[in-house]
Enzyme design. Structure first.
Site, mmCIF file in Angstrom:
data_model
loop_
_atom_site.group_PDB
_atom_site.id
_atom_site.type_symbol
_atom_site.label_atom_id
_atom_site.label_comp_id
_atom_site.label_asym_id
_atom_site.label_seq_id
_atom_site.Cartn_x
_atom_site.Cartn_y
_atom_site.Cartn_z
ATOM 1 N N SER A 116 11.611 -3.335 32.279
ATOM 2 C CA SER A 116 10.712 -2.195 32.174
ATOM 3 C C SER A 116 11.518 -0.901 32.133
ATOM 4 O O SER A 116 12.363 -0.717 31.259
ATOM 5 C CB SER A 116 9.701 -2.229 33.336
ATOM 6 N N GLU A 212 9.401 -5.600 24.369
ATOM 7 C CA GLU A 212 8.102 -5.806 24.995
ATOM 8 C C GLU A 212 7.632 -4.460 25.523
ATOM 9 O O GLU A 212 8.373 -3.479 25.498
ATOM 10 C CB GLU A 212 8.203 -6.838 26.121
ATOM 11 N N HIS A 277 6.406 -8.032 30.832
ATOM 12 C CA HIS A 277 5.437 -7.770 31.889
ATOM 13 C C HIS A 277 4.391 -8.878 32.034
ATOM 14 O O HIS A 277 3.490 -8.771 32.863
ATOM 15 C CB HIS A 277 4.719 -6.444 31.625
#
Length: 307
Positions: A116, A212, A277
Site C-alpha cells: 500500500s 493493485e 488489499h
C-alpha cells in the site's frame, strides 16, 4: 533492468523490527500481529513511536521526524534482520526524504516488508539501495491477522523462499502470453504520486509490473494508468499482473479500463492475481528476475526471493 540484491532469508530466533512509517496503528491489532510473529519463532521489537498519533494530522502515526527516526534506527540496528511495517495508510512520502540513505546502505541488505503506502519505500529502496523488497502483509493489518493464506505465504517467503518460487493465482488472462523481466510495482496511485521524485525508478522497461489499489473509482484508476502511459513510465514493460482492487467499483468496469489502457501495449496481462488489499494477499518480491505466464496465471522466480 537488472535483478537487485537479495537480502538473506530469516532464521528461527531472528530479531525483526516493527515500524509505522505511515498511518496510525491500532494497539490491539498490533499485539495480535506480534503474537503471530512470535509463533514463527521470531523476536519482534516495536519501534518507540509506532503507537504515536500526530498532534495535528490524525492520519499520521506520529511526526515525520519520529517516524523516520524509528525506521532509520531499526534498519541500522545490526541485531535486526528485517523491518516489518505495521500498516500503510498515508505518510511514507513525508518521511522518506528524512532518511540517511548512506547510513541505510552501510547497514547492509535486510528484509523490508509492507504494501500500500509502503510503495514509496519499495521505490526508494530499489532506486537508492538496489535492494529486493517484499510487497506483503503488514503486522497489524486485518487480512494478515485473520487469513491463514496471507500468513503462510509470508512465512514461507521469509523462511523457505525456495518453496514459493512459483506464485500461482486464480486470475484470468486479459492479454495472453509469457514474458520475462524484473518484478516491480505496488499501489497504483502511489506509483503515480512518486513520478518525478528523486526516489522513483526511471521506468518499467524490461520489468514485470505488479499493480493493485484500494478505494479508487474506475475513473481514478483510468487516470493513474493514463498518467503512467503519458509519462513514459510503461515504455518497454514486459508484462503486467493486476492484483486486488477492493472498493474500486464494479469489476466489469475496471476490466474495461484495464483492457482499454493496457491491452494496446502488446504484452501479457493477467488479472485478479491475488496480491494487494484483497483477502489472503500473497507476498510478491520486487527486484527479482521472473517469468510471468498470463495463460497459466503464474509468476515463476528465477531464484528464491531471499538469499
Amino acid at each position: 533492468m537488472t535483478p537487485l540484491v537479495r537480502p538473506p532469508r530469516l532464521a528461527p530466533g531472528a530479531r525483526v523490527a516493527v515500524v509505522a512509517p505511515s498511518g496510525p496503528v491500532v494497539e490491539e491489532r498490533l499485539a495480535a500481529g506480534l503474537d503471530i510473529l512470535r509463533g514463527w519463532d521470531l523476536d519482534p521489537v516495536v519501534a518507540p513511536h509506532v503507537l504515536d498519533r500526530h498532534p495535528d494530522f490524525p492520519y499520521l502515526a506520529g511526526t515525520d521526524a519520529d517516524r523516520a527516526a524509528d525506521f532509520q534506527a531499526a534498519w541500522c540496528d545490526p541485531d535486526v534482520a528485517a523491518v516489518l511495517c505495521a500498516r500503510g495508510g498515508y505518510g511514507a512520502q513525508r518521511m522518506v526524504d528524512l532518511l540517511d540513505w548512506d547510513a541505510l546502505r552501510a547497514a547492509g541488505p535486510k528484509v523490508l516488508v509492507g504494501f500500500s503506502d509502503i510503495t514509496a519505500l519499495h521505490e526508494a529502496f530499489a532506486a537508492r539501495l538496489g535492494l529486493v523488497t517484499l510487497h506483503g502483509p503488514m503486522v497489524s493489518a486485518v487480512d494478515f491477522l485473520k487469513t491463514a493464506r496471507a500468513q503462510e505465504h509470508l512465512r514461507a517467503t521469509l523462511f523457505e523462499p525456495e518453496s514459493v518460487r512459483t506464485i500461482t493465482s486464480a486470475g484470468t488472462t486479459l492479454a495472453p502470453g509469457r514474458a520475462r523481466g524484473i518484478t516491480l510495482g505496488g499501489c497504483l496511485s502511489m506509483l503515480t504520486s512518486e513520478l518525478g521524485t528523486p526516489h522513483a525508478r526511471a521506468g518499467a522497461r524490461g520489468g514485470l509490473l505488479l499493480i493493485e489499489d484500494v478505494g479508487e473509482d474506475a475513473y481514478r484508476i483510468d487516470r493513474s494508468l493514463t498518467q503512467l502511459l503519458r509519462s513514459g513510465r510503461l515504455d518497454g514493460v514486459a508484462g503486467i499482473a493486476l492484483g486486488s482492487w477492493e472498493r474500486c467499483g464494479p469489476y466489469e468496469l475496471l476490466r474495461a479500463v484495464f483492457t482499454d489502457r493496457l491491452g494496446g501495449l502488446g504484452v501479457p496481462v493477467v488479472e485478479e492475481f491475488g496480491f494487494g488489499h484483497g483477502e489472503g494477499a500473497l507476498t510478491m518480491p520486487f527486484g527479482v528476475a521472473a517469468e510471468l505466464d498470463a495463460d497459466a496465471g503464474t509468476l515463476t522466480l528465477d531464484v528464491p526471493a531471499l538469499a
